[in-house]
Design a protein around this motif. Structure first.
Motif, short mmCIF file in Angstrom:
data_model
loop_
_atom_site.label_atom_id
_atom_site.label_comp_id
_atom_site.label_asym_id
_atom_site.label_seq_id
_atom_site.Cartn_x
_atom_site.Cartn_y
_atom_site.Cartn_z
N ASN A 345 60.90 -32.25 -25.28
CA ASN A 345 61.23 -33.56 -24.46
C ASN A 345 60.54 -34.59 -24.90
O ASN A 345 59.45 -34.83 -23.84
CB ASN A 345 61.52 -33.19 -23.02
N VAL A 346 60.46 -35.38 -25.92
CA VAL A 346 59.61 -36.35 -26.27
C VAL A 346 60.25 -37.49 -27.01
O VAL A 346 61.37 -37.28 -27.52
CB VAL A 346 58.58 -35.77 -27.28
N LYS A 347 59.78 -38.82 -26.76
CA LYS A 347 60.38 -39.90 -27.23
C LYS A 347 60.53 -39.97 -28.70
O LYS A 347 61.44 -40.16 -29.36
CB LYS A 347 59.81 -41.16 -26.50
N HIS A 348 59.24 -40.03 -29.27
CA HIS A 348 59.28 -40.09 -30.63
C HIS A 348 58.70 -38.78 -31.42
O HIS A 348 57.74 -38.47 -31.56
CB HIS A 348 57.84 -40.92 -31.10
N GLY A 349 59.75 -37.72 -31.57
CA GLY A 349 59.51 -36.48 -32.06
C GLY A 349 59.45 -36.51 -33.46
O GLY A 349 60.02 -37.31 -34.37
N GLY A 370 55.58 -40.08 -24.71
CA GLY A 370 55.89 -39.66 -23.45
C GLY A 370 57.28 -38.77 -23.75
O GLY A 370 57.67 -38.71 -24.87
N THR A 371 57.98 -38.69 -22.69
CA THR A 371 59.32 -37.84 -22.48
C THR A 371 60.40 -38.78 -23.05
O THR A 371 60.37 -39.90 -22.85
CB THR A 371 59.24 -37.04 -21.18
N ALA A 372 61.30 -37.86 -23.61
CA ALA A 372 62.56 -38.82 -23.99
C ALA A 372 63.25 -38.91 -22.66
O ALA A 372 64.07 -39.98 -22.42
CB ALA A 372 63.26 -37.81 -24.70
N SER A 373 63.01 -38.29 -21.57
CA SER A 373 63.73 -38.09 -20.50
C SER A 373 63.32 -39.35 -19.40
O SER A 373 63.95 -39.86 -18.52
CB SER A 373 63.99 -36.73 -19.51
N VAL A 377 55.31 -36.35 -18.20
CA VAL A 377 55.03 -35.05 -18.74
C VAL A 377 54.36 -33.92 -17.84
O VAL A 377 53.42 -34.51 -17.17
CB VAL A 377 54.07 -35.19 -19.96
N ARG A 378 54.92 -32.90 -17.78
CA ARG A 378 54.13 -31.83 -16.76
C ARG A 378 53.51 -30.70 -17.53
O ARG A 378 52.21 -30.41 -17.11
CB ARG A 378 55.10 -31.11 -16.07
N ALA A 379 53.86 -30.19 -18.65
CA ALA A 379 53.44 -29.44 -19.55
C ALA A 379 53.46 -29.68 -20.98
O ALA A 379 54.67 -30.10 -21.13
CB ALA A 379 54.01 -28.03 -19.06
N VAL A 380 52.58 -29.05 -21.83
CA VAL A 380 52.68 -28.97 -23.35
C VAL A 380 52.33 -27.75 -23.76
O VAL A 380 51.49 -27.23 -23.58
CB VAL A 380 51.91 -30.17 -23.92
N GLN A 381 53.43 -27.21 -24.58
CA GLN A 381 53.01 -25.86 -25.41
C GLN A 381 52.42 -26.16 -26.49
O GLN A 381 53.29 -26.93 -27.32
CB GLN A 381 54.18 -25.03 -25.25
N VAL A 382 51.49 -25.79 -27.09
CA VAL A 382 50.74 -25.97 -28.34
C VAL A 382 50.69 -24.46 -29.12
O VAL A 382 50.06 -23.70 -28.51
CB VAL A 382 49.23 -26.62 -28.33
N THR A 417 55.14 -28.73 -28.15
CA THR A 417 56.35 -28.95 -27.33
C THR A 417 56.28 -29.51 -25.87
O THR A 417 55.50 -28.94 -25.23
CB THR A 417 57.13 -27.49 -27.28
N VAL A 418 56.83 -30.64 -25.71
CA VAL A 418 56.54 -31.49 -24.48
C VAL A 418 57.76 -31.04 -23.34
O VAL A 418 58.86 -30.99 -23.70
CB VAL A 418 56.76 -32.78 -24.92
N PHE A 419 57.15 -30.81 -22.28
CA PHE A 419 58.16 -30.64 -21.14
C PHE A 419 57.92 -31.75 -19.86
O PHE A 419 56.81 -32.01 -19.59
CB PHE A 419 58.06 -29.07 -20.50
N ASP A 420 59.07 -32.17 -19.42
CA ASP A 420 58.83 -32.89 -18.24
C ASP A 420 58.64 -32.23 -16.81
O ASP A 420 58.72 -30.99 -16.89
CB ASP A 420 59.81 -34.10 -18.24
N GLU A 421 58.70 -32.94 -15.72
CA GLU A 421 58.49 -32.31 -14.32
C GLU A 421 59.49 -31.30 -13.89
O GLU A 421 59.34 -30.59 -12.78
CB GLU A 421 58.26 -33.47 -13.25
N THR A 422 60.73 -31.34 -14.64
CA THR A 422 61.74 -30.61 -14.23
C THR A 422 61.62 -28.86 -14.63
O THR A 422 62.14 -28.20 -14.28
CB THR A 422 63.08 -31.10 -14.84
N VAL A 423 60.55 -28.81 -15.50
CA VAL A 423 60.60 -27.36 -16.12
C VAL A 423 60.01 -26.44 -14.98
O VAL A 423 59.06 -26.91 -14.30
CB VAL A 423 59.26 -27.49 -17.51
N ASP A 424 60.49 -25.13 -15.05
CA ASP A 424 59.97 -24.19 -14.20
C ASP A 424 59.03 -23.36 -14.68
O ASP A 424 59.62 -22.59 -15.76
CB ASP A 424 61.38 -23.54 -13.83
N MET A 425 57.87 -23.22 -14.68
CA MET A 425 56.94 -22.55 -15.34
C MET A 425 57.00 -20.81 -15.30
O MET A 425 56.76 -20.29 -16.18
CB MET A 425 55.48 -23.01 -15.09
N LEU A 426 57.34 -20.67 -14.30
CA LEU A 426 57.80 -19.13 -14.15
C LEU A 426 58.95 -18.66 -14.91
O LEU A 426 58.86 -17.71 -15.62
CB LEU A 426 58.17 -18.79 -12.63
N LYS A 427 59.67 -19.44 -15.19
CA LYS A 427 60.95 -19.22 -16.05
C LYS A 427 60.36 -19.34 -17.43
O LYS A 427 60.79 -18.39 -18.32
CB LYS A 427 62.11 -20.47 -16.08
#
Ligand code: FMN
Ligand code: SF4
Length: 518
Positions: A345-349, A370-373, A377-382, A417-427
């Motif tokens: 979820n990123v503007k300039h991927g 930042g995010t496309a949405s 940004v809440r989390a980034v998986q690297v 990989t970028v995630f915005d605040e709607t991400v559920d980290m348990l999922k």
């Protein structure tokens, strides 16, 4: 005069309609009797602008994007062939900030040249590294690669020169170069982009590796999901063979090196080097215990260099410009450049090659925009599916192997990989365990059983069943997998799980189902 127009044949551009744009342009040019040549180049890596159409003008290449077939008539009316203004005009390609601010060493030609034209490759500095390597003793080539500080870009970051030296020094009448082009990490595409956009740089890198270690045969192992990369690589290998770049006497050196492209069915674990070698030998893709190291007993039991596409494709520039030139980029023990692959979820991927050392915050907020949405940004998986999730609080971490390890993360193949605040980290934690359970080769118990138990435990936490006990159980499972697994699939799955639990504990305390139902 014929005007050259570039439209990528890269899979990302194709997915966004590049073929349709090329066909529509050819049709429109035919109707208007325009003298144009459409070159199907690789991608420049600005995915939000694909299909990116470039026209060669006296002032350099002018870019337009993203272009739809229905835009062509108005583009031609506005003066596309002269690089004139239009709502889709982005100005000089090289002046687009995303491209301008990069340090393109490995990707210098990607998107610039016709990928299957050896003449174009040579006109843009290709083959200089190989020519230098041919004039040197194998041990000196290995030393140059060692001195450059290049570390494996496939994930583990092992020094490439040291691996090559092991193969060079290993006794054996037959040795092999195996290029790991499996690229299974989610959100990564650098290997594919090189294969589709500049295949000769990989061929050149593999030939140098062959001459340096005494291997006369190479294999590129890639996956069936990469049909366009396979087609370009096969085309380029045929061209290279016809030109004497591959064959019994590489560029007239008297030394042999040839290669083929092999296609796997696409199992994540077949990117692990020993499972890859099994698959390449026609066996089931299951991990082999180490030792023996592939460098000593690899493909068909012979000394084998297994290197990632980007590691091998970075060698020509190192040989051409020298170890010191390459080593001068970067920080700490992370030398040279790294092609960041910004996705999610990123503007300039897209792909951004830069020296090591930028902070994660600079990469996500400034380069990625930042995010496309538009949400925070809440989390980034690297580092792909085995990489840790980083919260904003760790955005000051510089992109460097050791700095990421110090924060219980990894840079892996540099997928971000970028995630915005709607991400559920348990999922997300559950997904990591599920991914491991699906992709596990089944050889060792902590990974095979632990990942399935991990999914069940995450589900119990989600259902509010004894949350405290199950959180402790999940952490305990992670510990067993981390220290008891045979390879990094089981061994690193705890990274996304534990980072999610550590940095986002609020997502691991959902309201019990009974209460939610009331
Ligand atoms: C489960 C798993 C998957 C892997 N997938 C890849 C891959 O797709 N591409 C890759 O280059 N390395 C992958 N690796 C790393 C390889 O085992 C190996 O370290 C790498 O190919 C060595 O090349 P390098 O030194 O140039 O990085 C994977 C490792 C594991 C454990
Ligand atoms: S950790 Fe998983 S993938 Fe690796 S050897 Fe064990 S079972 Fe196979």
């Amino acid at each position: 005069m014929t005007v050259r127009i570039y439209i990528p044949r890269d899979a990302a551009a194709l997915a966004l309609g590049a073929d349709r744009v090329a066909k529509a342009l050819a049709r429109e040019a035919d109707t208007r009797k325009l003298d144009i040549k459409i070159v199907r180049n690789g991608s420049r890596g600005m995915h939000w602008l694909e299909p990116l159409v470039e026209v060669e003008t006296v002032e350099g290449r002018i870019a337009y994007g993203p272009v739809k077939p229905s835009d062509l008539a108005s583009l031609l009316d506005a003066g596309l062939l002269e690089g004139k203004a239009h709502a889709l005009c982005l100005g000089g390609t090289e002046d687009i900030p995303f491209l301008k601010n990069q340090t393109r060493l490995t990707f210098a030609r990607c998107g610039v040249i016709d990928p299957v034209s050896l003449d174009d490759y040579k006109a843009h500095g290709g083959l200089k590294g190989l020519e230098k390597a041919i004039a040197m003793a194998p041990a000196d080539v290995v030393k140059e690669v060692t001195d450059s500080g290049l570390r494996g870009r496939g994930g583990a970051g092992f020094p490439t020169g040291i691996k090559w030296k092991t193969v060079l020094d290993a006794p054996g009448d037959r040795k092999y170069i195996v290029c790991n082009a499996d690229e299974g990490d989610s959100g990564t595409f650098a290997d594919r982009m090189i294969m589709e956009g500049d295949p000769f740089v990989l061929i050149e890198g593999m030939a140098i590796a062959g001459l340096a270690t005494g291997a006369a045969k190479g294999y590129v192992y890639t996956r069936s999901e990469y049909p366009h990369a396979i087609a370009v690589m096969n085309e380029a290998v045929t061209v290279a063979r016809a030109a004497g770049l591959l064959g019994p006497s590489v560029l007239g050196s008297g030394k042999a090196f040839d290669m083929e492209i092999r296609v796997g069915a696409g199992a994540y674990v077949c990117g692990e080097e020993t499972a890859l070698l099994n698959s390449l030998e026609g066996k089931r893709g299951i991990v082999r215990a180490k030792p023996p190291l592939p460098a000593l007993q690899g493909f068909m039991g012979r000394p084998t260099v297994v290197n990632n596409v980007i590691s091998l494709a970075s060698v020509p520039v190192i040989m051409d410009k020298g170890a010191a030139y390459y080593r001068d980029f970067g920080m700490g023990r992370s030398r040279g450049t790294i092609p960041l692959q910004i996705a999610g979820n990123v503007k300039h991927g897209g792909l951004y090659e830069t020296a090591f050392g930028l902070t994660l915050g600079e990469i996500v907020d400034t380069i990625g925009g930042g995010t496309a949405s538009g949400r925070p940004v809440r989390a980034v998986q690297v580092g792909g599916p085995l990489g840790a999730y980083f919260p904003r609080a760790l955005f000051d971490t510089p992109f460097d192997y050791e700095a990421f390890a110090a924060k219980d993360g990894l840079i892996g193949h540099a997928g971000i990989t970028v995630f915005d605040e709607t991400v559920d980290m348990l999922k997300q934690a559950r997904f990591a365990m599920e991914f491991c359970a699906v992709e596990s080769c089944g050889k060792c118990t902590p990974c095979r059983i632990g990942s399935t138990r991990g999914v069940e435990t995450a589900d119990k936490i989600a259902q509010g069943i004894e949350p405290e006990k199950n959180r402790a159980l999940l952490a305990d499972l992670c510990n067993t997998m981390k220290f008891g697994s045979l390879c990094a699939l089981g061994g690193f799955t705890p990274y996304p799980v534990m980072s999610a639990m550590t940095h986002f504990p609020e997502d691991f305390s959902p309201a019990p189902l009974v209460e939610a139902a009331e």
